[in-house]
Every structure is written in C-alpha cells, then in structure tokens.
Design an enzyme around this catalytic site. Structure first.
Site, mmCIF file in Angstrom:
data_model
loop_
_atom_site.group_PDB
_atom_site.id
_atom_site.type_symbol
_atom_site.label_atom_id
_atom_site.label_comp_id
_atom_site.label_asym_id
_atom_site.label_seq_id
_atom_site.Cartn_x
_atom_site.Cartn_y
_atom_site.Cartn_z
ATOM 1 N N GLU A 2 1.606 -11.747 6.303
ATOM 2 C CA GLU A 2 0.430 -10.610 6.830
ATOM 3 C C GLU A 2 0.882 -10.735 8.446
ATOM 4 O O GLU A 2 0.768 -11.798 9.194
ATOM 5 C CB GLU A 2 -0.965 -11.336 6.794
ATOM 6 C CG GLU A 2 -1.427 -11.411 5.568
ATOM 7 C CD GLU A 2 -2.123 -10.066 4.916
ATOM 8 O OE1 GLU A 2 -2.039 -9.084 5.625
ATOM 9 O OE2 GLU A 2 -2.672 -10.116 3.737
ATOM 10 N N HIS A 42 2.863 -6.950 4.996
ATOM 11 C CA HIS A 42 1.548 -6.490 5.048
ATOM 12 C C HIS A 42 1.104 -6.670 6.351
ATOM 13 O O HIS A 42 1.629 -7.456 7.263
ATOM 14 C CB HIS A 42 0.499 -7.410 4.026
ATOM 15 C CG HIS A 42 0.904 -6.900 2.556
ATOM 16 N ND1 HIS A 42 -0.310 -5.965 2.067
ATOM 17 C CD2 HIS A 42 1.309 -6.952 1.813
ATOM 18 C CE1 HIS A 42 0.049 -5.727 0.770
ATOM 19 N NE2 HIS A 42 1.257 -6.432 0.795
ATOM 20 N N HIS A 51 0.894 -1.235 0.099
ATOM 21 C CA HIS A 51 -0.037 -0.167 0.087
ATOM 22 C C HIS A 51 0.780 1.227 -0.012
ATOM 23 O O HIS A 51 2.193 1.171 -0.466
ATOM 24 C CB HIS A 51 -1.041 0.012 1.133
ATOM 25 C CG HIS A 51 -1.742 -1.224 1.155
ATOM 26 N ND1 HIS A 51 -2.702 -1.749 0.440
ATOM 27 C CD2 HIS A 51 -1.640 -2.363 2.167
ATOM 28 C CE1 HIS A 51 -2.951 -3.056 0.480
ATOM 29 N NE2 HIS A 51 -2.622 -3.515 1.684
#
Length: 274
Positions: free
Chosen positions: A237, A160, A68
C-alpha cells in the site's frame, strides 16, 4: 472501497538490449606467431571485440499485479461476484479508492507498474503483468494469482494505495501467512518485505504507516493474491490516498517513478543479494 474512476494512458515503455559480443582469443604463442584468433560474428554478421555485459536480472521473472482496473466501476455485477481466496469467499475485485480530488488508485497502481516494468526490463528481467492497461475490467484477484503462479516468477509484487483514515499516513507491506499452498514461500516473502521496506523509506521517502501493521508490515490471511501464491510475494500500500499529505505525493509522476525505483531496487537486492 467503492469509488468511480477515470481512465488515463501511461507513457509507452521502451526496451533496449545490448548486442551479444565476444572477446578475441589470443593464443599462448601469439607474440611469436603474430596470430590472433578472429572474434566471433554476431547474429548480424558484424565483428566486435567488446565483452558482453550481463544484466543483473537476466534470466529472472518478476510478476507485477497492478491492483484494480480503470473501468471496474462500470460493471459492478462482475466485480462483486464471489470467488474463493484460499480461506473464504471474497469479491472478484473492487474499484479501489481515490483521493479527495478524484485521482483513482487504479491509475496510480498502473502508472507505478508501468515505470517498474521499464526499470526491471532495463536490468534484464522478464516481466509478467496481470493486466495490460488501465482501460479494462478485472481480472478477478484469484485469476491474478494464477497468472503470476503460471509464470513461475522468482518474486512478485502487488501494487496498491490505501484508503485509510484521513489522519493516518504512510505505506504498509501486507505479507502472506501460512495457508498450505503458500507455506514454502513465507520466509522468502518476509525477506523480500524487509528489503522493500528499507528501499521504500530511502528512495520514495514515504513514512511507514501510522495505522496499519507494525513498522510498516502487516500479515494478512484474507487476500487471494497472498493466499494462493507459490512464489515470494508481498502487497504494498504505497501510501494513504485519503490523507492530504500522502495524496499530494501519490498523484505526482516524480513520486510514482521513485516508488517504482524503490520497488525495483528491492527486487534486485532480493534476487541477487546486491
């Protein structure tokens, strides 16, 4: 997941490297002749008798993709446009998730990537990042994959944090599945994933995901970063931002530093076998 984000800067990363040094050479009959070959001069012209210490990741290239970006939420038209991920269309990028308190995934990703970059450079690696601050928009996920591929990295990590069910805890490693382009790196990516799972459990002390994958590992075929890669790569993650226990850990600088150290240790183990 769509969310708003706030931008914050990270601490600068310092890099120091030892000067190249050589050891004096002594001839076989030195005792009789009392002669010692002079040490080589360094680039600065000084003499040194200390041996050069070779850092463990000297000559290695590591790709880091902090997921992102801090200002993605300001340009939905750009980040929502469609790109080809190797199997199907997906959006160029997303804003990422955030904690209930508003701490953004983009900031977490950037902080961990910054600490990781410093750790890897201290071990001699060349680091290639897909973005260079948390104050921008994009790039698209396929562009990130191309940046890492063009660097000819020896290994790559996508950083992430998840926006999973509030009752779910833990980290997950997303691994590539054969897709043509990435066929040759599937087994290596799996080996890297196993190294990373062990290190993350031991160093970051985050449990394996209770809702994503099996034993913390989930094969994925719908992510451009994994589909388009030609270097060993996994996506982590780091925890679930929608879970209050995980979130309290993820926002802390100490945890972010430990997460980076876990990833760095796994990369070193993968690349050196140590």
């Amino acid at each position: 997941m769509a969310c708003s984000g706030t931008a914050a800067s990270s601490d600068p990363i310092a890099r120091t490297e030892p000067a190249r040094q050589t050891t004096p050479a002594i001839g076989a009959n030195a005792a009789a002749q009392k002669t010692v070959t002079a040490p080589a001069r360094t680039a600065e012209g000084s003499r040194s008798s200390k041996p050069t210490t070779r850092l463990p990741l000297t000559g290695k290239v590591v790709g880091i993709d902090p997921g992102h970006n801090g200002l993605n939420y300001t340009d939905p038209t750009f980040i929502d446009h469609q790109i080809w991920n190797g199997r199907e269309d997906e959006t160029c990028n997303t804003t990422g998730t955030e904690t209930d308190g508003g701490y953004t995934e983009a900031q977490y990703n950037w902080n961990v990537a910054s600490y990781l970059s410093a750790d890897l450079r201290a071990e001699g690696a060349k680091v290639v990042l897909t973005r260079h601050s948390n104050h921008g928009i994009g790039p698209c996920v396929n562009t990130r994959a191309h940046i890492i591929d063009a660097s000819h990295a020896n290994v790559a990590i996508d950083i992430h944090a998840d926006g999973g069910p509030p009752g779910g805890r833990g980290f997950a490693l997303l691994e590539p599945v054969p897709d043509g382009i990435n066929n040759k790196i599937i087994s290596a990516s799996k080996r890297f994933g196993l190294d990373l799972r062990a290190r993350y459990l031991a160093v970051a002390h985050m449990p394996e995901s209770t809702y994503d994958g099996v034993d913390g590992i989930e094969p994925r075929d719908n992510l451009a970063g994994l589909n388009l890669t030609t270097v060993p790569e996994v996506l982590i993650e780091g925890g679930n931002m929608r879970n209050s226990t995980d979130a309290a850990m993820l926002v802390g600088i100490a945890f972010q530093q430990h997460a980076a150290k876990a990833i760095a240790a796994a990369i070193t183990e993968f690349l050196t076998g140590v």
